[in-house]
Design a protein around this motif. Structure first.
Motif, PDB file in Angstrom:
ATOM      1  N   ASP A 263      33.599 -22.972  -3.818  1.00  0.00           N
ATOM      2  CA  ASP A 263      32.953 -23.783  -2.872  1.00  0.00           C
ATOM      3  C   ASP A 263      32.416 -25.050  -3.154  1.00  0.00           C
ATOM      4  OD1 ASP A 263      33.168 -21.239  -1.320  1.00  0.00           O
ATOM      5  OD2 ASP A 263      31.295 -20.581  -1.770  1.00  0.00           O
ATOM      6  N   ARG A 264      31.945 -25.386  -4.306  1.00  0.00           N
ATOM      7  CA  ARG A 264      31.730 -26.706  -4.768  1.00  0.00           C
ATOM      8  C   ARG A 264      32.854 -27.445  -5.090  1.00  0.00           C
ATOM      9  NH1 ARG A 264      28.530 -27.272  -9.338  1.00  0.00           N
ATOM     10  NH2 ARG A 264      27.015 -28.585  -8.355  1.00  0.00           N
ATOM     11  N   ALA A 265      33.816 -26.939  -5.355  1.00  0.00           N
ATOM     12  CA  ALA A 265      35.074 -27.836  -5.447  1.00  0.00           C
ATOM     13  C   ALA A 265      35.715 -28.087  -4.209  1.00  0.00           C
ATOM     14  CB  ALA A 265      36.300 -26.830  -5.855  1.00  0.00           C
ATOM     15  N   VAL A 266      35.346 -27.351  -3.152  1.00  0.00           N
ATOM     16  CA  VAL A 266      35.789 -27.938  -1.587  1.00  0.00           C
ATOM     17  C   VAL A 266      35.126 -28.900  -1.260  1.00  0.00           C
ATOM     18  CG1 VAL A 266      35.805 -27.233   0.496  1.00  0.00           C
ATOM     19  CG2 VAL A 266      36.756 -25.695  -0.945  1.00  0.00           C
ATOM     20  N   ALA A 267      33.745 -29.068  -1.766  1.00  0.00           N
ATOM     21  CA  ALA A 267      33.012 -29.958  -1.224  1.00  0.00           C
ATOM     22  C   ALA A 267      33.179 -31.275  -1.915  1.00  0.00           C
ATOM     23  CB  ALA A 267      31.103 -29.715  -1.722  1.00  0.00           C
ATOM     24  N   VAL A 268      33.677 -31.247  -3.292  1.00  0.00           N
ATOM     25  CA  VAL A 268      33.959 -32.226  -4.037  1.00  0.00           C
ATOM     26  C   VAL A 268      35.273 -33.034  -3.498  1.00  0.00           C
ATOM     27  CG1 VAL A 268      34.954 -33.079  -6.283  1.00  0.00           C
ATOM     28  CG2 VAL A 268      32.784 -31.554  -6.106  1.00  0.00           C
ATOM     29  N   THR A 322      33.157 -43.629  14.224  1.00  0.00           N
ATOM     30  CA  THR A 322      31.964 -42.831  14.648  1.00  0.00           C
ATOM     31  C   THR A 322      30.973 -42.579  13.756  1.00  0.00           C
ATOM     32  OG1 THR A 322      33.379 -40.983  14.129  1.00  0.00           O
ATOM     33  CG2 THR A 322      33.874 -41.875  16.306  1.00  0.00           C
ATOM     34  N   GLY A 323      31.122 -42.907  12.397  1.00  0.00           N
ATOM     35  CA  GLY A 323      30.192 -42.485  11.403  1.00  0.00           C
ATOM     36  C   GLY A 323      30.553 -41.052  11.164  1.00  0.00           C
ATOM     37  N   MET A 324      31.739 -40.568  11.441  1.00  0.00           N
ATOM     38  CA  MET A 324      31.809 -38.791  11.049  1.00  0.00           C
ATOM     39  C   MET A 324      32.095 -38.773   9.556  1.00  0.00           C
ATOM     40  SD  MET A 324      32.413 -35.916  11.701  1.00  0.00           S
ATOM     41  CE  MET A 324      32.889 -35.722  13.515  1.00  0.00           C
ATOM     42  N   ALA A 330      27.609 -36.987   3.556  1.00  0.00           N
ATOM     43  CA  ALA A 330      26.065 -36.429   3.382  1.00  0.00           C
ATOM     44  C   ALA A 330      26.063 -34.891   3.411  1.00  0.00           C
ATOM     45  CB  ALA A 330      25.355 -37.143   4.396  1.00  0.00           C
ATOM     46  N   ALA A 331      26.636 -34.133   4.346  1.00  0.00           N
ATOM     47  CA  ALA A 331      26.620 -33.026   4.283  1.00  0.00           C
ATOM     48  C   ALA A 331      27.210 -32.065   2.923  1.00  0.00           C
ATOM     49  CB  ALA A 331      27.426 -32.384   5.551  1.00  0.00           C
ATOM     50  N   LYS A 335      25.371 -30.106   0.021  1.00  0.00           N
ATOM     51  CA  LYS A 335      25.898 -28.626  -0.612  1.00  0.00           C
ATOM     52  C   LYS A 335      26.040 -28.681  -2.019  1.00  0.00           C
ATOM     53  CE  LYS A 335      29.557 -25.497   0.203  1.00  0.00           C
ATOM     54  NZ  LYS A 335      30.784 -24.932   1.098  1.00  0.00           N
ATOM     55  N   LEU A 336      26.075 -29.867  -2.798  1.00  0.00           N
ATOM     56  CA  LEU A 336      26.182 -30.097  -4.140  1.00  0.00           C
ATOM     57  C   LEU A 336      24.997 -30.347  -4.859  1.00  0.00           C
ATOM     58  CD1 LEU A 336      29.510 -32.327  -4.408  1.00  0.00           C
ATOM     59  CD2 LEU A 336      29.295 -29.999  -5.170  1.00  0.00           C
ATOM     60  N   ASP A 337      23.960 -30.365  -3.979  1.00  0.00           N
ATOM     61  CA  ASP A 337      22.792 -31.017  -4.398  1.00  0.00           C
ATOM     62  C   ASP A 337      22.890 -32.565  -5.277  1.00  0.00           C
ATOM     63  OD1 ASP A 337      20.165 -31.105  -4.880  1.00  0.00           O
ATOM     64  OD2 ASP A 337      19.990 -29.905  -6.662  1.00  0.00           O
ATOM     65  N   ALA A 338      23.664 -33.283  -4.521  1.00  0.00           N
ATOM     66  CA  ALA A 338      24.041 -34.576  -5.072  1.00  0.00           C
ATOM     67  C   ALA A 338      23.164 -35.820  -4.594  1.00  0.00           C
ATOM     68  CB  ALA A 338      25.589 -34.658  -5.020  1.00  0.00           C
ATOM     69  N   SER A 339      23.000 -36.719  -5.202  1.00  0.00           N
ATOM     70  CA  SER A 339      22.423 -38.158  -4.950  1.00  0.00           C
ATOM     71  C   SER A 339      23.852 -39.085  -4.745  1.00  0.00           C
ATOM     72  CB  SER A 339      21.685 -38.628  -5.833  1.00  0.00           C
ATOM     73  OG  SER A 339      22.170 -38.964  -7.000  1.00  0.00           O
TER      74      SER A 339
END
Length: 371
Positions: A263-268, A322-324, A330-331, A335-339
């Motif tokens: 799941d976190r790999a997808v976010a990365v 559009t800023g998408m 940001a989303a 999910k990663l608890d990242a800054s």
């Protein structure tokens, strides 16, 4: 002890003593079978073991030491070689303790000294009772161990089946997403308007980011984690083959072999896709230039950086935006608890994210990566 009348096989060539044992133990609730020799006793045990009815079984054996033909120790050795043999109480008239040690080492459950008047019969009863209890405990222990082994085998079979099913699910999902990414690539390649081409290429990258995770899972021995350097390398290769691929000829990757959960790999992967595509669109207005993706381990955190050597803060805002992409980054960062930060010292644009590593725990359940 068994609810039925237990049967004791008394092996002794002394008929008179055998009758005393029969009378004494019958009064104490036993059925006594007499064998006058070791050979005859062995035949009783083998025949009883072959019977279908438990009523004909031998529950415990009392075995005399001195007999013609096979003596007690020789007979004991052969009894112990019979599968499922009953427990044996070794009986002798000798006071030599070494005989007791030898008999017990050979497998006897107990040992006692007999006399010709039958005064030892109460002791034989006690020894037979103890041997039966010991045999029941041993049988219970063996049954428990067999059940434990069977349970482990069942668990291993279920785990193997689950892994096979997970691998098949990841295979099918990965293939389906790859087909969607390919269709988006074809559509983007044939699009006439640049903004449409860019939007389709962005969508293709997002789908490819998820598809690559599933591909990593079904081709890996480990279904619980994704190795990030391999994953990002394949993801960037997908981007190089996209409709904007000619502007990514200098797209590079420097990443450590770090494992994280799917799941976190997808976010990365989605973050990398968005920031790379952002650099492609805005960093080099006059053509292509270098874009660098870097993933390093810093203590307990991971540092992900996407950098270019382009126009930096001089980039003009695109009114069509559009800023998408920013919202997606940001989303995924949440999910990663990242800054998410910009490096002010970099001459072009360098965006970096710092987030906790969270090692994949052994045995952790693997959930399918969600798109």
């Amino acid at each position: 002890m068994n609810q039925r009348t237990p049967t004791l096989l008394y092996i002794d060539d002394d008929d008179a003593l055998a009758r005393l044992v029969d009378r004494g133990l019958t009064r104490r609730g036993y059925r006594v079978v007499h064998a006058a020799s070791g050979e005859e006793g062995l035949e009783h045990i083998r025949r009883a073991g072959a019977q279908d009815s438990i009523e004909s079984g031998i529950d415990v054996v009392a075995l005399d030491q001195y007999m013609p033909g096979l003596d007690g120790l020789e007979t004991l050795e052969q009894i112990m070689a019979i599968p499922g043999a009953p427990p044996v109480v070794f009986v002798t008239a000798s006071q030599d303790s070494s005989i007791a040690v030898t008999a017990l080492k050979a497998g006897a459950a107990d040992y006692l000294v007999k006399d010709v008047k039958g005064d030892f019969i109460p002791l034989l009863h006690v020894a037979a009772e103890g041997a039966l209890r010991q045999a029941e405990l041993q049988n219970a222990r063996e049954e428990a161990e067999a059940e434990i082994h069977a349970s482990r085998d069942r668990y291993a079979a279920l785990a193997a089946e689950r892994e096979m099913l997970l691998r098949e699910v990841n295979h099918r999902v990965g293939n389906s997403l790859q087909i969607i990414a390919s269709l988006l690539h074809l559509q983007a390649s044939s699009a006439g308007q640049e903004e449409v081409k860019a939007a389709l290429t962005n969508a293709m990258g997002r789908v490819a980011a998820v598809a690559q995770v599933h591909r990593r899972l079904y081709t890996s021995q480990d279904l619980k984690s994704v190795v990030l350097n391999q994953y990002l390398d394949s993801l960037l290769e997908d981007l190089r083959r996209s409709a904007e691929g000619n502007r990514m000829s200098r797209l590079t990757l420097k990443a450590e072999p770090i494992e994280i959960d799917p799941d976190r790999a997808v976010a990365v992967g989605i973050i990398v896709n968005e920031l790379v595509m952002n650099a492609v669109k805005y960093a080099y207005p006059d053509g292509a230039g270098p874009i660098h993706v870097e993933l390093t381990l810093q203590g307990e955190n991971l540092l992900l950086a996407i950098a270019d050597d382009g126009v930096g803060d001089n980039v003009k805002a695109d009114p069509r935006s559009t800023g998408m992409g920013q919202r997606i980054v940001a989303a995924m960062a949440t999910k990663l608890d990242a800054s998410v930060e910009r490096d002010p010292a970099h001459s072009g644009t360098r965006i970096f994210l710092r987030f906790p590593r969270i090692p994949v725990a052994p045995g952790k359940s693997n959930s399918a990566a969600a798109s």
